[in-house]
Scaffold this active site. Structure first.
Site, mmCIF file in Angstrom:
data_model
loop_
_atom_site.group_PDB
_atom_site.id
_atom_site.type_symbol
_atom_site.label_atom_id
_atom_site.label_comp_id
_atom_site.label_asym_id
_atom_site.label_seq_id
_atom_site.Cartn_x
_atom_site.Cartn_y
_atom_site.Cartn_z
ATOM 1 N N ASN A 16 0.971 -1.263 0.072
ATOM 2 C CA ASN A 16 0.124 -0.435 -0.019
ATOM 3 C C ASN A 16 0.586 1.108 -0.180
ATOM 4 O O ASN A 16 0.644 2.235 -0.804
ATOM 5 C CB ASN A 16 -1.281 -0.334 0.983
ATOM 6 C CG ASN A 16 -1.996 -0.680 0.733
ATOM 7 O OD1 ASN A 16 -3.002 -0.331 0.070
ATOM 8 N ND2 ASN A 16 -2.630 -1.905 1.360
ATOM 9 N N ARG A 67 4.711 1.526 25.585
ATOM 10 C CA ARG A 67 3.878 2.667 24.211
ATOM 11 C C ARG A 67 4.270 3.544 24.202
ATOM 12 O O ARG A 67 4.233 4.266 22.961
ATOM 13 C CB ARG A 67 1.973 2.071 24.171
ATOM 14 C CG ARG A 67 2.100 1.563 22.660
ATOM 15 C CD ARG A 67 0.398 0.830 23.136
ATOM 16 N NE ARG A 67 0.769 -0.285 23.605
ATOM 17 C CZ ARG A 67 0.699 -1.553 22.130
ATOM 18 N NH1 ARG A 67 0.056 -0.854 21.330
ATOM 19 N NH2 ARG A 67 0.579 -2.540 22.482
ATOM 20 N N ARG A 93 0.662 -2.055 14.889
ATOM 21 C CA ARG A 93 0.818 -1.817 16.632
ATOM 22 C C ARG A 93 -0.320 -1.128 16.501
ATOM 23 O O ARG A 93 -0.626 0.382 15.963
ATOM 24 C CB ARG A 93 1.853 -1.199 16.076
ATOM 25 C CG ARG A 93 3.437 -1.248 16.463
ATOM 26 C CD ARG A 93 4.185 -2.641 16.991
ATOM 27 N NE ARG A 93 3.879 -2.998 18.293
ATOM 28 C CZ ARG A 93 3.736 -4.261 18.909
ATOM 29 N NH1 ARG A 93 3.686 -5.036 18.584
ATOM 30 N NH2 ARG A 93 3.830 -3.329 21.107
ATOM 31 N N LEU A 95 -2.285 1.973 18.127
ATOM 32 C CA LEU A 95 -1.794 3.465 18.874
ATOM 33 C C LEU A 95 -2.484 4.070 19.672
ATOM 34 O O LEU A 95 -3.657 3.784 19.724
ATOM 35 C CB LEU A 95 -1.613 4.253 17.418
ATOM 36 C CG LEU A 95 -0.946 4.098 16.829
ATOM 37 C CD1 LEU A 95 -1.051 4.553 15.381
ATOM 38 C CD2 LEU A 95 0.449 4.152 16.645
ATOM 39 N N HIS A 111 -7.889 -0.474 5.645
ATOM 40 C CA HIS A 111 -8.337 -1.766 6.874
ATOM 41 C C HIS A 111 -8.751 -3.295 4.938
ATOM 42 O O HIS A 111 -10.627 -2.599 4.424
ATOM 43 C CB HIS A 111 -9.242 -2.116 7.657
ATOM 44 C CG HIS A 111 -9.199 -3.083 8.251
ATOM 45 N ND1 HIS A 111 -8.793 -3.746 9.622
ATOM 46 C CD2 HIS A 111 -11.026 -3.714 8.494
ATOM 47 C CE1 HIS A 111 -9.668 -4.672 9.625
ATOM 48 N NE2 HIS A 111 -10.457 -5.047 8.864
ATOM 49 N N ASP A 147 -9.811 0.317 14.308
ATOM 50 C CA ASP A 147 -10.720 0.230 12.942
ATOM 51 C C ASP A 147 -11.681 0.940 13.250
ATOM 52 O O ASP A 147 -12.794 0.045 12.408
ATOM 53 C CB ASP A 147 -10.356 -1.779 12.594
ATOM 54 C CG ASP A 147 -9.600 -2.253 12.669
ATOM 55 O OD1 ASP A 147 -8.166 -1.686 12.057
ATOM 56 O OD2 ASP A 147 -8.887 -3.680 12.897
ATOM 57 N N GLU A 176 -7.342 -2.405 -2.585
ATOM 58 C CA GLU A 176 -6.628 -1.284 -1.972
ATOM 59 C C GLU A 176 -5.787 -0.232 -1.957
ATOM 60 O O GLU A 176 -5.749 0.982 -1.385
ATOM 61 C CB GLU A 176 -5.831 -2.237 -0.852
ATOM 62 C CG GLU A 176 -6.475 -2.964 0.037
ATOM 63 C CD GLU A 176 -6.511 -3.735 1.412
ATOM 64 O OE1 GLU A 176 -5.041 -3.350 1.943
ATOM 65 O OE2 GLU A 176 -6.052 -5.074 1.293
HETATM 66 C C1 GAR Z 1 -2.914 -4.857 3.716
HETATM 67 O O1 GAR Z 1 -3.950 -5.524 3.388
HETATM 68 C C2 GAR Z 1 -3.515 -3.966 4.706
HETATM 69 O O2 GAR Z 1 -5.654 -3.934 4.377
HETATM 70 C C3 GAR Z 1 -3.151 -4.575 6.384
HETATM 71 O O3 GAR Z 1 -2.113 -5.623 5.882
HETATM 72 C C4 GAR Z 1 -2.102 -5.684 4.909
HETATM 73 C C5 GAR Z 1 -0.646 -4.711 4.785
HETATM 74 O O4 GAR Z 1 0.023 -4.755 3.423
HETATM 75 N N1 GAR Z 1 -3.889 -3.705 7.544
HETATM 76 C C6 GAR Z 1 -4.452 -4.247 8.322
HETATM 77 O O5 GAR Z 1 -5.190 -5.490 8.216
HETATM 78 C C7 GAR Z 1 -5.178 -3.410 9.551
HETATM 79 N N2 GAR Z 1 -5.919 -3.575 10.102
HETATM 80 P P1 GAR Z 1 0.725 -3.821 2.982
HETATM 81 O O6 GAR Z 1 2.215 -3.786 3.612
HETATM 82 O O7 GAR Z 1 1.346 -4.677 1.322
HETATM 83 O O8 GAR Z 1 0.466 -2.704 2.518
#
Ligand code: GAR
Length: 218
Positions: A16, A67, A93, A95, A111, A147, A176
């Site tokens: 992403n 944290r 992580r 926040l 997400h 989320d 995404e």
């Molecule tokens: C993605 O699918 C993102 O939506 C998800 O982790 C993946 C990261 O992929 N995020 C979550 O689940 C957050 N709750 P990437 O490192 O290739 O972008």
């Protein structure tokens, strides 16, 4: 107009983040990535960011006793680079409310589900288990609850017979990579405004096209 300076937070692969990098390459794109921060020193996304000529910083949560100290280091780095918007891109992580409140409405996340459905981890396995016909992804402003927060962009994809979590994840990931740059552009152009718990998009092209799955065509 000055471009919006973005800080991208990653923990892993960074696909992403890469989609955001590609979008920001376009001369007329209204945002630029000022810094990429990873809490994982071995995150593959770091090499991708460096290959794109971006500044990267590792802030390893294991090096901090609390944290809050970890987040103070992130906050300081974001400020050092003049960041105006933080994009969480596979940042794994949680926040604290303190950090989220300081960056309220300047902190967004992607997400891999149609929120508020399937918050948390293992979204695709749970979507398959639930038997949903449609899933997707959501870009939203971050609130202290996990989320949760005003939704900026969502896209739907079908769940197909024979899907396993990996196949479904790949289909959602493709969306995404389209949704995150779009959400960033809307914010950078000042077109996505938080109004209560929702986001109003100025000049957006609403669509009435639905995704019907399974198809009703015979
Ligand atoms: C993605 O699918 C993102 O939506 C998800 O982790 C993946 C990261 O992929 N995020 C979550 O689940 C957050 N709750 P990437 O490192 O290739 O972008």
């Amino acid at each position: 107009m000055a471009k919006l300076k973005v800080g991208v937070l990653i923990s892993g692969r960074g696909s992403n983040m890469h989609a955001l990098i590609e979008a920001c390459r376009a001369p007329r794109f209204p945002a630029t990535i000022a810094v990429v921060i990873s809490n994982e020193p071995s995150a593959p996304g770091l090499a991708k960011a460096e290959a794109a000529g971006l500044k990267t910083v590792v802030i390893d949560h294991r090096q901090y006793t609390s944290r809050t100290d970890f987040e103070t280091a992130i906050d300081a780095t974001l400020r050092e680079y003049g960041v105006g918007l933080v994009c969480l891109a596979g940042f794994m992580r949680l926040l604290t409310a303190g950090f989220v409140e300081v960056w309220q409405d300047r902190l967004i996340n992607i997400h891999p589900s149609l929120l508020p459905a399937f918050k948390g981890l293992n979204t695709h396995a749970r979507a398959l288990e639930a038997g949903v016909r449609v899933t997707g992804c959501t870009v939203h402003f971050v609130r202290p609850e996990m989320d949760d927060g005003p939704i900026i962009v969502q896209a739907a994809v079908p769940v197909l017979p024979g899907d396993d979590p990996d196949a479904l994840a790949a289909r959602v990931l493709g969306m995404e990579h389209r949704c995150y740059p779009l959400a960033l552009r809307l914010i950078a152009e000042g077109r996505a405004r938080v109004v209560g718990n929702r986001v109003a998009v100025d000049g957006g092209k609403p669509t009435a096209d639905g995704l019907i799955n399974p198809s009703d065509k015979r």
